[in-house]
Enzyme design. Structure first.
Site, PDB file in Angstrom:
ATOM      1  N   HIS A 138     -17.008  15.823   8.813  1.00  0.00           N
ATOM      2  CA  HIS A 138     -17.400  14.409   8.846  1.00  0.00           C
ATOM      3  C   HIS A 138     -18.882  14.165   9.163  1.00  0.00           C
ATOM      4  O   HIS A 138     -19.618  13.544   8.401  1.00  0.00           O
ATOM      5  CB  HIS A 138     -16.593  13.668   9.923  1.00  0.00           C
ATOM      6  CG  HIS A 138     -15.117  13.836   9.826  1.00  0.00           C
ATOM      7  ND1 HIS A 138     -14.340  13.116   8.952  1.00  0.00           N
ATOM      8  CD2 HIS A 138     -14.256  14.624  10.512  1.00  0.00           C
ATOM      9  CE1 HIS A 138     -13.062  13.444   9.103  1.00  0.00           C
ATOM     10  NE2 HIS A 138     -12.987  14.368  10.050  1.00  0.00           N
TER      11      HIS A 138
HETATM   12  C1  BDR Z   1     -14.737  11.651  13.738  1.00  0.00           C
HETATM   13  O1  BDR Z   1     -13.942  11.880  14.908  1.00  0.00           O
HETATM   14  C2  BDR Z   1     -14.314  13.078  15.518  1.00  0.00           C
HETATM   15  O2  BDR Z   1     -13.172  13.837  15.792  1.00  0.00           O
HETATM   16  C3  BDR Z   1     -15.277  13.784  14.603  1.00  0.00           C
HETATM   17  O3  BDR Z   1     -16.275  14.440  15.355  1.00  0.00           O
HETATM   18  C4  BDR Z   1     -15.849  12.667  13.760  1.00  0.00           C
HETATM   19  O4  BDR Z   1     -16.998  12.096  14.376  1.00  0.00           O
HETATM   20  C5  BDR Z   1     -13.833  11.716  12.521  1.00  0.00           C
HETATM   21  O5  BDR Z   1     -12.828  10.772  12.598  1.00  0.00           O
END
Ligand code: BDR
Ligand code: CA
Length: 311
Positions: free
Chosen positions: A241
């Site tokens: 992400h």
């Molecule tokens: C987001 O949530 C976190 O677990 C990850 O680092 C990312 O920023 C994805 O939903």
């Protein structure tokens, strides 16, 4: 001239890769890294940010601890995805570099006041608590922000931590509401984008094949956290992400999206933290965000691998 950014983060393996991508890129000047509670509690996110900077050999980057809990709610964490430390997957040495004395929110406010107006971009890749606290404490800084480029939310993919909400927005929806209503220029990387950029085997092996401590760590981290998403989604890899935020600063054309209205649900227990994105422009609510919908995944991973090779 390099683009000045503050990374606001809750590392997290994908946060760690985002930090590394920024540190590897001469087009970007990281003014500071601000830690927030999210994937794991604040003491761990503040520690992990330092572990990552030391891995990159960048002990010069100032790191600040920020808010240890959302504005009005108890903290929700994600050890089930990221492991107990937040950076499970490889054992790295405890950091020697110190945390800065001042609070992350003070650093954000002071930096925005001190740097020329319109010259600092905020890159939040965790819950939005620190950013909202800065805007609440010092409303004068909002118009001084060049742009906020954040990872959070979802429209077509809807949710990952609940059926309706993405983790970063869900953890602190009140903070997200403040940021989305702030009037600052906002670019959003939702799950709709990140779920199209999966860590397939060849992509992870390309990190490992760099043959460097950084390449080895990134491969080990992705190996660790992709298990969760592969089981959950039945996909051939996991979304990476947070580096999409930094990739956008480097090559905006990797992404496409729409300038639309996005509101945050804070009231309903069932859909709390939902990003209600008017993708189809069916309301007359004013656009407040560029909400991305697509990514050139091969271009993204090529950029990432090429940049990580520099560290
Ligand atoms: C987001 O949530 C976190 O677990 C990850 O680092 C990312 O920023 C994805 O939903
Ligand atoms: Ca994150």
């Amino acid at each position: 001239m390099a683009r000045k950014i503050i990374i606001d983060t809750d590392p997290g393996q994908d946060d760690a890769v985002a930090i590394l991508l920024a540190l590897a890129s001469p087009e970007i000047e990281v003014l500071g890294i601000t830690a927030v509670a999210g994937n794991v509690p604040l003491p761990l996110t503040a520690k992990n940010a330092r572990i990552v900077c030391e891995l990159a050999g960048r002990i010069d980057v100032p790191i600040f601890a920020g808010c240890d809990a959302p504005m009005t709610r108890p903290l929700v964490t994600a050890e089930h995805v990221h492991g107990k430390t937040g950076l499970d997957g490889i054992e790295l040495p405890d950091p020697d570099m110190p945390l800065q004395d001042s609070h992350a929110v003070d650093f954000i406010v002071e930096t925005l006041r001190h740097e020329p107006s319109g010259s600092v971009t905020l890159c939040p890749i965790g819950p939005l608590t620190n950013i909202a606290a800065a805007f609440q404490r010092a409303p004068d800084v909002v118009e001084r922000v060049e742009e906020i480029v954040l990872m959070g939310g979802a429209y077509f993919e809807v949710g990952n931590i609940t059926p309706a909400a993405e983790f970063n927005i869900y953890v602190d929806p009140e903070a997200a509401e403040i940021v989305f209503k702030s009037g600052a220029a906002l670019t959003v990387k939702p799950l709709d984008v990140t779920h199209k950029a999966l860590t397939t085997r060849p992509r992870v092996e390309a990190f490992r094949a760099l043959g460097t401590p950084v390449g080895h760590a990134v491969a080990a981290w992705t190996d660790f956290f992709e298990r969760f998403d592969m089981e959950k989604y039945g996909s051939p890899g996991a979304p990476l992400h947070d580096p999409t935020v930094i990739a956008y600063l480097l090559i905006p054309d990797l992404f496409s999206g729409r300038h639309i209205n996005v509101e945050i649900e804070t009231g309903s227990d069932l859909t709390r933290g939902m990003t209600v994105a008017d993708w189809w422009r069916v309301t007359d609510r004013a656009p407040n965000a560029t909400f991305m919908g697509d990514i050139d995944a091969d271009g993204f991973f090529a950029l990432l691998t090429e940049r990580l090779a520099r560290l």
